[in-house]
Scaffold this motif. Structure first.
Motif, PDB file in Angstrom:
ATOM      1  N   LEU A 249       4.980 -54.961 -10.618  1.00 59.74           N
ATOM      2  CA  LEU A 249       5.906 -55.406  -9.577  1.00 59.74           C
ATOM      3  C   LEU A 249       5.499 -54.780  -8.256  1.00 59.74           C
ATOM      4  O   LEU A 249       5.356 -53.557  -8.156  1.00 59.74           O
ATOM      5  N   LEU A 250       5.302 -55.621  -7.237  1.00 61.56           N
ATOM      6  CA  LEU A 250       4.855 -55.145  -5.932  1.00 61.56           C
ATOM      7  C   LEU A 250       5.987 -55.263  -4.922  1.00 61.56           C
ATOM      8  O   LEU A 250       6.574 -56.336  -4.742  1.00 61.56           O
ATOM      9  N   ILE A 251       6.274 -54.137  -4.238  1.00 62.88           N
ATOM     10  CA  ILE A 251       7.388 -54.073  -3.303  1.00 62.88           C
ATOM     11  C   ILE A 251       6.889 -53.556  -1.959  1.00 62.88           C
ATOM     12  O   ILE A 251       6.177 -52.551  -1.898  1.00 62.88           O
ATOM     13  N   GLY A 252       7.272 -54.234  -0.892  1.00 61.53           N
ATOM     14  CA  GLY A 252       6.883 -53.804   0.443  1.00 61.53           C
ATOM     15  C   GLY A 252       6.873 -54.967   1.413  1.00 61.53           C
ATOM     16  O   GLY A 252       7.399 -56.052   1.115  1.00 61.53           O
ATOM     17  N   GLU A 253       6.290 -54.760   2.594  1.00 64.01           N
ATOM     18  CA  GLU A 253       6.174 -55.834   3.573  1.00 64.01           C
ATOM     19  C   GLU A 253       5.275 -56.937   3.020  1.00 64.01           C
ATOM     20  O   GLU A 253       4.281 -56.664   2.342  1.00 64.01           O
TER      21      GLU A 253
ATOM     22  N   ARG B 157      -2.463 -56.585  -1.328  1.00 64.68           N
ATOM     23  CA  ARG B 157      -2.627 -55.873  -2.601  1.00 64.68           C
ATOM     24  C   ARG B 157      -2.795 -56.857  -3.763  1.00 64.68           C
ATOM     25  O   ARG B 157      -3.609 -56.635  -4.672  1.00 64.68           O
ATOM     26  N   ILE B 158      -2.036 -57.942  -3.748  1.00 67.24           N
ATOM     27  CA  ILE B 158      -2.180 -58.940  -4.809  1.00 67.24           C
ATOM     28  C   ILE B 158      -3.592 -59.518  -4.804  1.00 67.24           C
ATOM     29  O   ILE B 158      -4.226 -59.664  -5.854  1.00 67.24           O
ATOM     30  N   THR B 159      -4.109 -59.810  -3.618  1.00 64.35           N
ATOM     31  CA  THR B 159      -5.469 -60.340  -3.501  1.00 64.35           C
ATOM     32  C   THR B 159      -6.483 -59.360  -4.085  1.00 64.35           C
ATOM     33  O   THR B 159      -7.396 -59.751  -4.841  1.00 64.35           O
ATOM     34  N   GLU B 160      -6.324 -58.096  -3.759  1.00 65.25           N
ATOM     35  CA  GLU B 160      -7.235 -57.063  -4.279  1.00 65.25           C
ATOM     36  C   GLU B 160      -7.152 -56.982  -5.804  1.00 65.25           C
ATOM     37  O   GLU B 160      -8.184 -56.866  -6.489  1.00 65.25           O
ATOM     38  N   GLU B 161      -5.950 -57.049  -6.332  1.00 64.43           N
ATOM     39  CA  GLU B 161      -5.779 -56.924  -7.779  1.00 64.43           C
ATOM     40  C   GLU B 161      -6.301 -58.151  -8.528  1.00 64.43           C
ATOM     41  O   GLU B 161      -6.786 -58.032  -9.659  1.00 64.43           O
ATOM     42  N   ILE B 162      -6.196 -59.320  -7.925  1.00 66.60           N
ATOM     43  CA  ILE B 162      -6.777 -60.517  -8.544  1.00 66.60           C
ATOM     44  C   ILE B 162      -8.291 -60.349  -8.686  1.00 66.60           C
ATOM     45  O   ILE B 162      -8.871 -60.624  -9.748  1.00 66.60           O
ATOM     46  N   LEU B 163      -8.933 -59.873  -7.634  1.00 67.73           N
ATOM     47  CA  LEU B 163     -10.385 -59.660  -7.674  1.00 67.73           C
ATOM     48  C   LEU B 163     -10.761 -58.628  -8.739  1.00 67.73           C
ATOM     49  O   LEU B 163     -11.722 -58.812  -9.494  1.00 67.73           O
ATOM     50  N   LYS B 164     -10.010 -57.536  -8.795  1.00 68.29           N
ATOM     51  CA  LYS B 164     -10.287 -56.500  -9.798  1.00 68.29           C
ATOM     52  C   LYS B 164     -10.153 -57.048 -11.222  1.00 68.29           C
ATOM     53  O   LYS B 164     -10.991 -56.787 -12.093  1.00 68.29           O
ATOM     54  N   ALA B 165      -9.100 -57.803 -11.447  1.00 69.86           N
ATOM     55  CA  ALA B 165      -8.867 -58.350 -12.780  1.00 69.86           C
ATOM     56  C   ALA B 165      -9.967 -59.329 -13.172  1.00 69.86           C
ATOM     57  O   ALA B 165     -10.428 -59.345 -14.317  1.00 69.86           O
TER      58      ALA B 165
ATOM     59  N   ILE C 138      -0.136 -59.697 -14.867  1.00 69.42           N
ATOM     60  CA  ILE C 138       0.858 -60.456 -14.110  1.00 69.42           C
ATOM     61  C   ILE C 138       1.246 -59.648 -12.881  1.00 69.42           C
ATOM     62  O   ILE C 138       1.624 -58.481 -12.990  1.00 69.42           O
ATOM     63  N   LEU C 139       1.129 -60.263 -11.718  1.00 68.12           N
ATOM     64  CA  LEU C 139       1.475 -59.628 -10.445  1.00 68.12           C
ATOM     65  C   LEU C 139       2.700 -60.329  -9.893  1.00 68.12           C
ATOM     66  O   LEU C 139       2.666 -61.524  -9.595  1.00 68.12           O
ATOM     67  N   ALA C 140       3.809 -59.602  -9.788  1.00 72.02           N
ATOM     68  CA  ALA C 140       5.069 -60.200  -9.359  1.00 72.02           C
ATOM     69  C   ALA C 140       5.473 -59.668  -7.992  1.00 72.02           C
ATOM     70  O   ALA C 140       5.535 -58.452  -7.777  1.00 72.02           O
ATOM     71  N   GLU C 141       5.754 -60.566  -7.085  1.00 70.84           N
ATOM     72  CA  GLU C 141       6.222 -60.196  -5.741  1.00 70.84           C
ATOM     73  C   GLU C 141       7.697 -59.840  -5.793  1.00 70.84           C
ATOM     74  O   GLU C 141       8.514 -60.598  -6.324  1.00 70.84           O
ATOM     75  N   GLY C 142       8.056 -58.685  -5.260  1.00 69.27           N
ATOM     76  CA  GLY C 142       9.447 -58.295  -5.203  1.00 69.27           C
ATOM     77  C   GLY C 142      10.229 -59.117  -4.189  1.00 69.27           C
ATOM     78  O   GLY C 142       9.654 -59.751  -3.295  1.00 69.27           O
ATOM     79  N   VAL C 143      11.554 -59.125  -4.339  1.00 69.80           N
ATOM     80  CA  VAL C 143      12.425 -59.852  -3.415  1.00 69.80           C
ATOM     81  C   VAL C 143      13.488 -58.896  -2.883  1.00 69.80           C
ATOM     82  O   VAL C 143      13.646 -57.773  -3.373  1.00 69.80           O
TER      83      VAL C 143
ATOM     84  N   ILE D  34       5.644 -50.183 -11.073  1.00 69.17           N
ATOM     85  CA  ILE D  34       6.011 -50.646  -9.721  1.00 69.17           C
ATOM     86  C   ILE D  34       5.041 -50.058  -8.707  1.00 69.17           C
ATOM     87  O   ILE D  34       4.781 -48.855  -8.699  1.00 69.17           O
ATOM     88  N   TRP D  35       4.509 -50.934  -7.857  1.00 74.33           N
ATOM     89  CA  TRP D  35       3.647 -50.500  -6.757  1.00 74.33           C
ATOM     90  C   TRP D  35       4.382 -50.715  -5.437  1.00 74.33           C
ATOM     91  O   TRP D  35       4.746 -51.836  -5.093  1.00 74.33           O
ATOM     92  N   TYR D  36       4.603 -49.631  -4.711  1.00 74.70           N
ATOM     93  CA  TYR D  36       5.196 -49.715  -3.373  1.00 74.70           C
ATOM     94  C   TYR D  36       4.048 -49.732  -2.364  1.00 74.70           C
ATOM     95  O   TYR D  36       3.230 -48.805  -2.331  1.00 74.70           O
ATOM     96  N   VAL D  37       3.968 -50.775  -1.576  1.00 74.60           N
ATOM     97  CA  VAL D  37       2.818 -50.936  -0.669  1.00 74.60           C
ATOM     98  C   VAL D  37       3.274 -51.031   0.778  1.00 74.60           C
ATOM     99  O   VAL D  37       4.455 -51.185   1.059  1.00 74.60           O
TER     100      VAL D  37
END
Length: 348
Positions: free
Chosen positions: A242-246, A253-261, A319-324, A345-348
């Motif tokens: 779960l990614l939380i932040g602006e 961060r999601i883009t980076e993690e897609i590439l890593k995966a 699975i990368l989920a955008e926080g709301v 949880i990743w706070y970015v």
């Protein structure tokens, strides 16, 4: 066991289907049925042997209490001690609807249902099929979500079929549930009303009726007073983050993690808002599931479990989920995502 699946009219349930389901409930068997929140796996709440079968079929921990569903207040009042003025206000404002009230129980409620506690959670679902079934059965119905324990809750009849076929005798398939996350569980046994689990009725709405409402922060060594408090829940097979932040930082961060995966040859799924989808489409995850617009959080809530289950169906590894926003029903959405992630949880 052969499982029947009746496709039933969600607004005007066919009496023959309701009658067959009600007979099963009265005879101590299990029936899956829709509510406005998620599908429930129901048994006669006054029959301890029938309720024990719920735990067996789901693989549910025995210390995880069940919620009891009623069709009217006359059915509810023999189940609890001291129906209070606060409970009356909640019932008038939110029943039928996605609010469970935790109240002191009477001896008529088996310990199997309450997990040995002296309280019980009760609600009146806002769904014609559920209400007709309870009314026809003539007994309160104990019903957790109609899925295998720990998996994402079912918000469509097909979800129940995939999880429980050949495990139960009957599924009443009324299509898609409206709310999509479980009921709010509100403890009224203390001095200040306390939310044990956020859900379809928000804290803001409750405070309009009750005044101050607190939120429980359970410790790991305490027995759960409501479902969803102690164990990992709502979880897909893949590892969820779960990614939380602006938004800009989350998208980076999601883009980076897609590439890593992809470098690790992992299949990636992304759960995001409509506003973020166009930025992520070009990153080519194996699954890009749009939960809904951040301007319509109810839309996000109603599609959340569908997205998590789709990740399973497509064999997604990461699975990368955008926080709301946690305002309103967003609080319940984030609660489910945090539990589904195992608090990754990743706070970015």
């Amino acid at each position: 066991m052969e499982t029947k699946r009746f496709y039933i009219n969600s607004q005007d349930p066919e009496p023959k289907y309701i009658e067959e389901a009600a007979v099963l409930i009265r005879n101590g068997q299990l029936v899956a049925f829709p509510t406005e929140t998620v599908y429930g796996l129901g048994a006669n709440a006054l029959n301890p042997q029938a309720c024990a079968e719920i735990f067996k079929v789901k693989g549910r921990p025995q210390d995880n209490p069940l919620i009891v569903h009623v069709a009217n207040l006359d059915m509810m009042k023999p189940l609890v001690n001291g129906w209070s003025e606060r409970a009356e206000r909640c019932a008038r404002a939110f029943w039928p609807g996605p609010l469970t009230l935790v109240l002191s129980k009477t001896g008529i409620i088996p310990d199997t249902v309450s997990a040995g506690l002296d309280s019980v959670g009760i609600r009146m679902p806002n769904n014609p099929i559920a209400l007709a079934l309870i009314e026809k059965a003539g007994v309160p119905i104990a019903a957790p979500s109609a899925n295998l324990s720990g998996k994402p809750s079912p918000t469509n009849g097909i979800h129940v079929w995939k999880d429980l076929k050949e495990r139960i005798p009957l599924i009443l398939d009324g299509g898609v549930c409206d709310v999509g996350v479980e009921s709010t569980v509100l403890d009224l046994t203390g001095e200040i009303p306390c939310i044990l689990r956020p859900g379809g009725v928000t804290r803001e709405k409750l405070e309009e009726v009750l005044g101050k409402v607190s939120i429980d922060h359970p410790s790991g060594d305490q027995p759960p007073k409501a479902p969803g408090m102690k164990y990992r829940h709502y979880a897909p097979k893949g590892e969820l983050f779960l990614l939380i932040g602006e938004r800009e930082k989350v998208l980076t961060r999601i883009t980076e993690e897609i590439l890593k995966a992809h470098r690790r040859l992992k299949k990636v799924g992304v759960l995001c808002t409509l506003e973020s989808a166009s930025h992520l489409h070009s990153q080519r995850p194996e699954l890009l599931f749009v939960l809904g617009s951040e301007e319509r959080p109810e839309e996000v809530a109603s599609s959340l479990y569908e997205g998590l289950r789709l990740c399973d169906e497509q064999g997604i590894d990461t699975i990368l989920a955008e926080g709301v926003s946690q305002n309103g029903i967003g609080f319940a959405i984030m609660n489910r995502l945090e539990k589904a992630s195992g608090h990754n949880i990743w706070y970015v």
